[in-house]
Design a protein around this motif. Sequence first.
Motif, PDB file in Angstrom:
ATOM      1  N   GLU A  88     -10.444  -0.965 -32.727  1.00  0.00           N
ATOM      2  CA  GLU A  88     -10.412  -2.168 -30.978  1.00  0.00           C
ATOM      3  C   GLU A  88      -9.083  -2.693 -30.842  1.00  0.00           C
ATOM      4  OE1 GLU A  88     -14.108  -4.921 -30.261  1.00  0.00           O
ATOM      5  OE2 GLU A  88     -13.029  -5.185 -32.470  1.00  0.00           O
ATOM      6  N   ALA A  89      -8.467  -2.582 -32.024  1.00  0.00           N
ATOM      7  CA  ALA A  89      -6.872  -3.322 -31.641  1.00  0.00           C
ATOM      8  C   ALA A  89      -5.783  -2.051 -31.653  1.00  0.00           C
ATOM      9  CB  ALA A  89      -6.358  -4.080 -33.900  1.00  0.00           C
ATOM     10  N   GLU A  99     -12.698   9.887 -28.417  1.00  0.00           N
ATOM     11  CA  GLU A  99     -13.666  10.369 -27.982  1.00  0.00           C
ATOM     12  C   GLU A  99     -15.089   9.869 -28.554  1.00  0.00           C
ATOM     13  OE1 GLU A  99     -14.575  15.329 -28.081  1.00  0.00           O
ATOM     14  OE2 GLU A  99     -12.816  14.474 -26.242  1.00  0.00           O
ATOM     15  N   GLU A 100     -15.506   9.208 -28.278  1.00  0.00           N
ATOM     16  CA  GLU A 100     -17.296   8.865 -28.799  1.00  0.00           C
ATOM     17  C   GLU A 100     -17.708  10.272 -29.428  1.00  0.00           C
ATOM     18  OE1 GLU A 100     -18.095   5.964 -30.783  1.00  0.00           O
ATOM     19  OE2 GLU A 100     -16.903   5.215 -29.397  1.00  0.00           O
ATOM     20  N   GLY A 101     -18.008  10.596 -30.506  1.00  0.00           N
ATOM     21  CA  GLY A 101     -18.867  11.329 -30.871  1.00  0.00           C
ATOM     22  C   GLY A 101     -20.305  10.669 -32.156  1.00  0.00           C
ATOM     23  N   PRO A 102     -21.306  11.845 -32.692  1.00  0.00           N
ATOM     24  CA  PRO A 102     -21.800  11.387 -33.325  1.00  0.00           C
ATOM     25  C   PRO A 102     -21.802   9.670 -34.242  1.00  0.00           C
ATOM     26  CG  PRO A 102     -22.228  13.207 -33.636  1.00  0.00           C
ATOM     27  CD  PRO A 102     -21.054  13.070 -32.818  1.00  0.00           C
ATOM     28  N   TYR A 103     -21.194  10.433 -34.468  1.00  0.00           N
ATOM     29  CA  TYR A 103     -20.922   9.420 -35.749  1.00  0.00           C
ATOM     30  C   TYR A 103     -19.150   7.634 -35.759  1.00  0.00           C
ATOM     31  CZ  TYR A 103     -22.753  13.552 -38.408  1.00  0.00           C
ATOM     32  OH  TYR A 103     -23.005  14.074 -38.770  1.00  0.00           O
ATOM     33  N   GLY A 104     -18.688   7.387 -34.006  1.00  0.00           N
ATOM     34  CA  GLY A 104     -18.800   6.867 -33.632  1.00  0.00           C
ATOM     35  C   GLY A 104     -17.141   7.849 -33.256  1.00  0.00           C
ATOM     36  N   LEU A 105     -16.115   6.654 -32.959  1.00  0.00           N
ATOM     37  CA  LEU A 105     -14.892   7.406 -32.349  1.00  0.00           C
ATOM     38  C   LEU A 105     -14.110   8.589 -32.924  1.00  0.00           C
ATOM     39  CD1 LEU A 105     -12.908   6.429 -30.085  1.00  0.00           C
ATOM     40  CD2 LEU A 105     -11.775   5.381 -31.588  1.00  0.00           C
ATOM     41  N   GLY A 121      -6.642  23.257 -36.381  1.00  0.00           N
ATOM     42  CA  GLY A 121      -6.412  23.178 -37.519  1.00  0.00           C
ATOM     43  C   GLY A 121      -6.480  22.312 -38.353  1.00  0.00           C
ATOM     44  N   LYS A 122      -5.805  21.350 -37.681  1.00  0.00           N
ATOM     45  CA  LYS A 122      -5.972  20.040 -38.217  1.00  0.00           C
ATOM     46  C   LYS A 122      -6.397  18.626 -37.697  1.00  0.00           C
ATOM     47  CE  LYS A 122      -1.232  21.289 -39.617  1.00  0.00           C
ATOM     48  NZ  LYS A 122      -0.820  21.039 -40.794  1.00  0.00           N
ATOM     49  N   TYR A 123      -6.477  17.335 -38.213  1.00  0.00           N
ATOM     50  CA  TYR A 123      -7.332  15.903 -37.431  1.00  0.00           C
ATOM     51  C   TYR A 123      -6.196  14.962 -38.845  1.00  0.00           C
ATOM     52  CZ  TYR A 123      -8.722  16.082 -42.462  1.00  0.00           C
ATOM     53  OH  TYR A 123      -9.929  15.927 -43.718  1.00  0.00           O
ATOM     54  N   TRP A 124      -7.104  14.199 -37.745  1.00  0.00           N
ATOM     55  CA  TRP A 124      -6.202  12.957 -38.089  1.00  0.00           C
ATOM     56  C   TRP A 124      -7.392  11.947 -39.271  1.00  0.00           C
ATOM     57  CZ3 TRP A 124      -1.325  11.576 -38.052  1.00  0.00           C
ATOM     58  CH2 TRP A 124      -0.956  12.136 -36.386  1.00  0.00           C
ATOM     59  N   ALA A 125      -6.835  11.998 -40.601  1.00  0.00           N
ATOM     60  CA  ALA A 125      -7.392  11.635 -41.726  1.00  0.00           C
ATOM     61  C   ALA A 125      -7.088   9.742 -41.600  1.00  0.00           C
ATOM     62  CB  ALA A 125      -7.269  11.972 -42.822  1.00  0.00           C
ATOM     63  N   PHE A 126      -8.240   8.972 -42.052  1.00  0.00           N
ATOM     64  CA  PHE A 126      -7.989   7.632 -41.494  1.00  0.00           C
ATOM     65  C   PHE A 126      -8.362   7.463 -43.194  1.00  0.00           C
ATOM     66  CE2 PHE A 126     -10.428   3.101 -41.089  1.00  0.00           C
ATOM     67  CZ  PHE A 126      -9.762   2.841 -40.628  1.00  0.00           C
ATOM     68  N   MET A 134     -14.299   5.085 -45.801  1.00  0.00           N
ATOM     69  CA  MET A 134     -15.980   5.756 -45.887  1.00  0.00           C
ATOM     70  C   MET A 134     -16.456   5.234 -44.554  1.00  0.00           C
ATOM     71  SD  MET A 134     -15.795   7.104 -48.519  1.00  0.00           S
ATOM     72  CE  MET A 134     -17.491   7.555 -48.938  1.00  0.00           C
ATOM     73  N   THR A 135     -15.955   4.556 -43.605  1.00  0.00           N
ATOM     74  CA  THR A 135     -16.360   3.815 -42.544  1.00  0.00           C
ATOM     75  C   THR A 135     -15.348   3.951 -41.707  1.00  0.00           C
ATOM     76  OG1 THR A 135     -15.160   1.988 -42.419  1.00  0.00           O
ATOM     77  CG2 THR A 135     -16.970   2.025 -43.064  1.00  0.00           C
ATOM     78  N   GLY A 136     -15.704   4.287 -40.332  1.00  0.00           N
ATOM     79  CA  GLY A 136     -15.388   5.315 -38.999  1.00  0.00           C
ATOM     80  C   GLY A 136     -14.168   3.801 -38.409  1.00  0.00           C
ATOM     81  N   VAL A 137     -13.060   4.245 -38.315  1.00  0.00           N
ATOM     82  CA  VAL A 137     -12.154   2.827 -37.442  1.00  0.00           C
ATOM     83  C   VAL A 137     -12.424   2.001 -36.549  1.00  0.00           C
ATOM     84  CG1 VAL A 137     -11.042   4.855 -35.516  1.00  0.00           C
ATOM     85  CG2 VAL A 137      -9.854   2.591 -36.734  1.00  0.00           C
ATOM     86  N   ASP A 138     -12.933   2.399 -35.245  1.00  0.00           N
ATOM     87  CA  ASP A 138     -13.986   1.726 -34.876  1.00  0.00           C
ATOM     88  C   ASP A 138     -14.866   0.976 -34.767  1.00  0.00           C
ATOM     89  OD1 ASP A 138     -15.723   3.838 -35.559  1.00  0.00           O
ATOM     90  OD2 ASP A 138     -16.228   3.335 -32.722  1.00  0.00           O
ATOM     91  N   SER A 139     -15.960   1.404 -36.420  1.00  0.00           N
ATOM     92  CA  SER A 139     -16.609   0.591 -37.176  1.00  0.00           C
ATOM     93  C   SER A 139     -15.994  -0.495 -38.278  1.00  0.00           C
ATOM     94  CB  SER A 139     -18.379   1.322 -37.745  1.00  0.00           C
ATOM     95  OG  SER A 139     -17.271   2.315 -38.047  1.00  0.00           O
ATOM     96  N   THR A 140     -14.526  -0.160 -38.763  1.00  0.00           N
ATOM     97  CA  THR A 140     -14.387  -1.165 -40.178  1.00  0.00           C
ATOM     98  C   THR A 140     -13.741  -1.960 -39.408  1.00  0.00           C
ATOM     99  OG1 THR A 140     -13.188   1.421 -40.006  1.00  0.00           O
ATOM    100  CG2 THR A 140     -12.418  -0.832 -41.847  1.00  0.00           C
ATOM    101  N   GLU A 141     -14.431  -3.176 -39.924  1.00  0.00           N
ATOM    102  CA  GLU A 141     -13.719  -4.901 -40.134  1.00  0.00           C
ATOM    103  C   GLU A 141     -12.158  -4.528 -40.369  1.00  0.00           C
ATOM    104  OE1 GLU A 141     -16.029  -7.711 -38.897  1.00  0.00           O
ATOM    105  OE2 GLU A 141     -17.552  -6.026 -38.154  1.00  0.00           O
TER     106      GLU A 141
END
Length: 155
Positions: A88-89, A99-105, A121-126, A134-141
């Motif tokens: 959110e921040a 975009e919203e996917g089955p596991y969150g943002l 062929g690349k992605y953003w790793a959190f 072990m959690t998505g950015v949108d569900s990480t408090e």
Amino acid sequence: MQKTRFKKILSFAVCLVLVAAIALFTTGCNGENTPTENSTAATTAIEAPEASPFEMGQGKTQFNFSVTFPDKTQKDFIIKTDKTTVGEALQELGLIDGEEGPYGLYVKKVNGVELDYDTHGKYWAFYINGEMAMTGVDSTEIEPGAAYSFVAADA
């Protein structure tokens, strides 16, 4: 004839001085000291890392955030917010988008740089405190003082 030759030599010398002055002027104006960020940071990709973190947002909670780009340069931020999750921040400040996917943002864009596994062929790793989250950015408090980051990763 002597005057004409002197005028030609003088003109040549003046031209050389002007060319040297222009070369020095344009070398000094390479744009490295110009700001590369706007107040929203939604559309501006930051190309070069800064020596100190860039502060963004307003709020009572503060956390560190960094981005490691595909070219391995890094940009550091201090985020201030009243939001409860990291996602959110960062979305509110325009630092991430996806975009919203089955596991969150599914984050496809960080600080204006888009990486999509299917296209690039690349992605953003959190990461949280240097470890893959072990959690998505949108569900990480948000934990005050914690360090969160996105790193450009190969599959």
